[in-house]
Design a protein around this motif. Structure first.
Motif, PDB file in Angstrom:
ATOM      1  N   CYS A 111       0.838  -1.199   0.000  1.00 63.64           N
ATOM      2  CA  CYS A 111       0.000   0.000   0.000  1.00 63.64           C
ATOM      3  C   CYS A 111       0.874   1.251   0.000  1.00 63.64           C
ATOM      4  CB  CYS A 111      -0.917  -0.015   1.220  1.00 63.64           C
ATOM      5  SG  CYS A 111      -2.045   1.381   1.314  1.00 63.64           S
ATOM      6  N   LEU A 112       1.914   1.244   0.828  1.00 61.76           N
ATOM      7  CA  LEU A 112       2.803   2.407   0.892  1.00 61.76           C
ATOM      8  C   LEU A 112       3.616   2.572  -0.387  1.00 61.76           C
ATOM      9  CD1 LEU A 112       4.023   2.074   4.554  1.00 61.76           C
ATOM     10  CD2 LEU A 112       2.589   3.897   3.619  1.00 61.76           C
ATOM     11  N   LEU A 113       4.090   1.480  -0.950  1.00 56.69           N
ATOM     12  CA  LEU A 113       4.884   1.565  -2.177  1.00 56.69           C
ATOM     13  C   LEU A 113       4.071   2.044  -3.372  1.00 56.69           C
ATOM     14  CD1 LEU A 113       7.128  -1.597  -1.855  1.00 56.69           C
ATOM     15  CD2 LEU A 113       7.826   0.791  -1.650  1.00 56.69           C
ATOM     16  N   GLU A 114       2.762   1.791  -3.349  1.00 60.66           N
ATOM     17  CA  GLU A 114       1.890   2.229  -4.439  1.00 60.66           C
ATOM     18  C   GLU A 114       1.353   3.646  -4.226  1.00 60.66           C
ATOM     19  OE1 GLU A 114      -1.092  -0.772  -4.589  1.00 60.66           O
ATOM     20  OE2 GLU A 114       0.251  -2.259  -5.456  1.00 60.66           O
ATOM     21  N   SER A 115       1.640   4.249  -3.087  1.00 62.66           N
ATOM     22  CA  SER A 115       1.129   5.589  -2.797  1.00 62.66           C
ATOM     23  C   SER A 115       1.942   6.655  -3.529  1.00 62.66           C
ATOM     24  CB  SER A 115       1.169   5.852  -1.285  1.00 62.66           C
ATOM     25  OG  SER A 115       2.496   5.983  -0.848  1.00 62.66           O
ATOM     26  N   ASP A 116       1.355   7.837  -3.641  1.00 66.84           N
ATOM     27  CA  ASP A 116       2.037   8.958  -4.290  1.00 66.84           C
ATOM     28  C   ASP A 116       3.274   9.382  -3.508  1.00 66.84           C
ATOM     29  OD1 ASP A 116       0.194   9.020  -6.297  1.00 66.84           O
ATOM     30  OD2 ASP A 116      -0.985  10.658  -5.430  1.00 66.84           O
ATOM     31  N   CYS A 117       3.254   9.172  -2.217  1.00 70.94           N
ATOM     32  CA  CYS A 117       4.391   9.560  -1.383  1.00 70.94           C
ATOM     33  C   CYS A 117       5.662   8.829  -1.814  1.00 70.94           C
ATOM     34  CB  CYS A 117       4.079   9.258   0.076  1.00 70.94           C
ATOM     35  SG  CYS A 117       5.352   9.776   1.220  1.00 70.94           S
ATOM     36  N   CYS A 118       5.563   7.533  -2.070  1.00 71.41           N
ATOM     37  CA  CYS A 118       6.737   6.757  -2.493  1.00 71.41           C
ATOM     38  C   CYS A 118       7.023   6.931  -3.985  1.00 71.41           C
ATOM     39  CB  CYS A 118       6.542   5.281  -2.182  1.00 71.41           C
ATOM     40  SG  CYS A 118       6.723   4.883  -0.448  1.00 71.41           S
ATOM     41  N   LYS A 124       8.786   4.156   5.441  1.00 73.21           N
ATOM     42  CA  LYS A 124       8.831   4.623   6.826  1.00 73.21           C
ATOM     43  C   LYS A 124       8.648   6.133   6.892  1.00 73.21           C
ATOM     44  CE  LYS A 124      11.670   4.574  10.965  1.00 73.21           C
ATOM     45  NZ  LYS A 124      12.898   4.100  11.587  1.00 73.21           N
ATOM     46  N   ASP A 125       9.324   6.871   6.004  1.00 76.91           N
ATOM     47  CA  ASP A 125       9.162   8.327   5.975  1.00 76.91           C
ATOM     48  C   ASP A 125       7.739   8.720   5.608  1.00 76.91           C
ATOM     49  OD1 ASP A 125      11.751   8.871   6.724  1.00 76.91           O
ATOM     50  OD2 ASP A 125      12.472   9.120   4.665  1.00 76.91           O
ATOM     51  N   CYS A 126       7.142   7.956   4.720  1.00 78.22           N
ATOM     52  CA  CYS A 126       5.762   8.257   4.321  1.00 78.22           C
ATOM     53  C   CYS A 126       4.799   8.095   5.491  1.00 78.22           C
ATOM     54  CB  CYS A 126       5.348   7.361   3.164  1.00 78.22           C
ATOM     55  SG  CYS A 126       6.159   7.767   1.611  1.00 78.22           S
ATOM     56  N   LEU A 127       5.010   7.065   6.318  1.00 76.91           N
ATOM     57  CA  LEU A 127       4.139   6.888   7.476  1.00 76.91           C
ATOM     58  C   LEU A 127       4.345   7.994   8.499  1.00 76.91           C
ATOM     59  CD1 LEU A 127       4.135   3.074   8.226  1.00 76.91           C
ATOM     60  CD2 LEU A 127       2.232   4.486   7.492  1.00 76.91           C
ATOM     61  N   LEU A 128       5.588   8.427   8.673  1.00 83.59           N
ATOM     62  CA  LEU A 128       5.872   9.441   9.684  1.00 83.59           C
ATOM     63  C   LEU A 128       5.530  10.850   9.226  1.00 83.59           C
ATOM     64  CD1 LEU A 128       9.289   8.114  11.013  1.00 83.59           C
ATOM     65  CD2 LEU A 128       7.040   7.879  12.057  1.00 83.59           C
ATOM     66  N   LYS A 129       5.867  11.188   7.958  1.00 83.14           N
ATOM     67  CA  LYS A 129       5.696  12.570   7.472  1.00 83.14           C
ATOM     68  C   LYS A 129       4.940  12.657   6.162  1.00 83.14           C
ATOM     69  CE  LYS A 129      10.419  12.698   8.365  1.00 83.14           C
ATOM     70  NZ  LYS A 129      11.724  13.076   7.952  1.00 83.14           N
ATOM     71  N   GLY A 130       4.142  11.640   5.847  1.00 83.35           N
ATOM     72  CA  GLY A 130       3.497  11.575   4.540  1.00 83.35           C
ATOM     73  C   GLY A 130       2.416  12.606   4.309  1.00 83.35           C
ATOM     74  N   GLY A 131       1.680  12.923   5.335  1.00 85.69           N
ATOM     75  CA  GLY A 131       0.608  13.909   5.197  1.00 85.69           C
ATOM     76  C   GLY A 131      -0.511  13.405   4.302  1.00 85.69           C
ATOM     77  N   THR A 187      -0.352  12.709   1.123  1.00 82.69           N
ATOM     78  CA  THR A 187       0.059  11.856   0.011  1.00 82.69           C
ATOM     79  C   THR A 187      -0.079  10.373   0.317  1.00 82.69           C
ATOM     80  OG1 THR A 187       2.361  11.936   0.739  1.00 82.69           O
ATOM     81  CG2 THR A 187       1.669  13.575  -0.892  1.00 82.69           C
ATOM     82  N   VAL A 188      -0.349  10.027   1.569  1.00 86.37           N
ATOM     83  CA  VAL A 188      -0.565   8.631   1.956  1.00 86.37           C
ATOM     84  C   VAL A 188      -2.067   8.404   2.067  1.00 86.37           C
ATOM     85  CG1 VAL A 188      -0.146   6.888   3.716  1.00 86.37           C
ATOM     86  CG2 VAL A 188       1.617   8.559   3.197  1.00 86.37           C
ATOM     87  N   PRO A 189      -2.612   7.418   1.344  1.00 82.60           N
ATOM     88  CA  PRO A 189      -4.055   7.180   1.392  1.00 82.60           C
ATOM     89  C   PRO A 189      -4.522   6.693   2.770  1.00 82.60           C
ATOM     90  CG  PRO A 189      -2.987   5.721  -0.203  1.00 82.60           C
ATOM     91  CD  PRO A 189      -1.938   6.549   0.406  1.00 82.60           C
TER      92      PRO A 189
END
Length: 83
Positions: free
Chosen positions: A27-34, A42-49, A51-53
């Motif tokens: 899920c995280l790898l398919e998000s716009d954040c990654c 890990k950065d997406c979960l902590l500071k994704g805002g 951009t993480v669904p």
């Protein structure tokens, strides 16, 4: 919940909560954040805002509950959550 290409394909990781962990990772790898911002999961979960669904945040909570149920004495007989 698990998505595999072939019918007999299995995860190499056989530990408890491995399926939930794999789903969270995908899920995280398919998000716009990654993809767009080139951040680590890990950065997406902590500071994704934004951009993480929301689905990824739900998967994160499910993974947390699964890991917590391993050490929770009351849950030992019921099995881990997330299955």
């Amino acid at each position: 919940m698990m998505r595999y290409e072939e019918e007999n394909e299995r995860l190499a990781d056989r530990s408890t909560c491995a399926g939930v962990r794999a789903e969270l990772k995908m899920c995280l790898l398919e998000s716009d954040c990654c993809k767009i911002h080139k951040r680590t999961p890990k950065d997406c979960l902590l500071k994704g805002g934004d951009t993480v669904p929301q689905d990824c945040h739900v998967m994160r909570n499910l993974f947390f509950e699964c890991k917590r149920s391993i050490i929770d004495g009351r849950r030992r007989f019921r099995g881990p959550k997330g299955y």
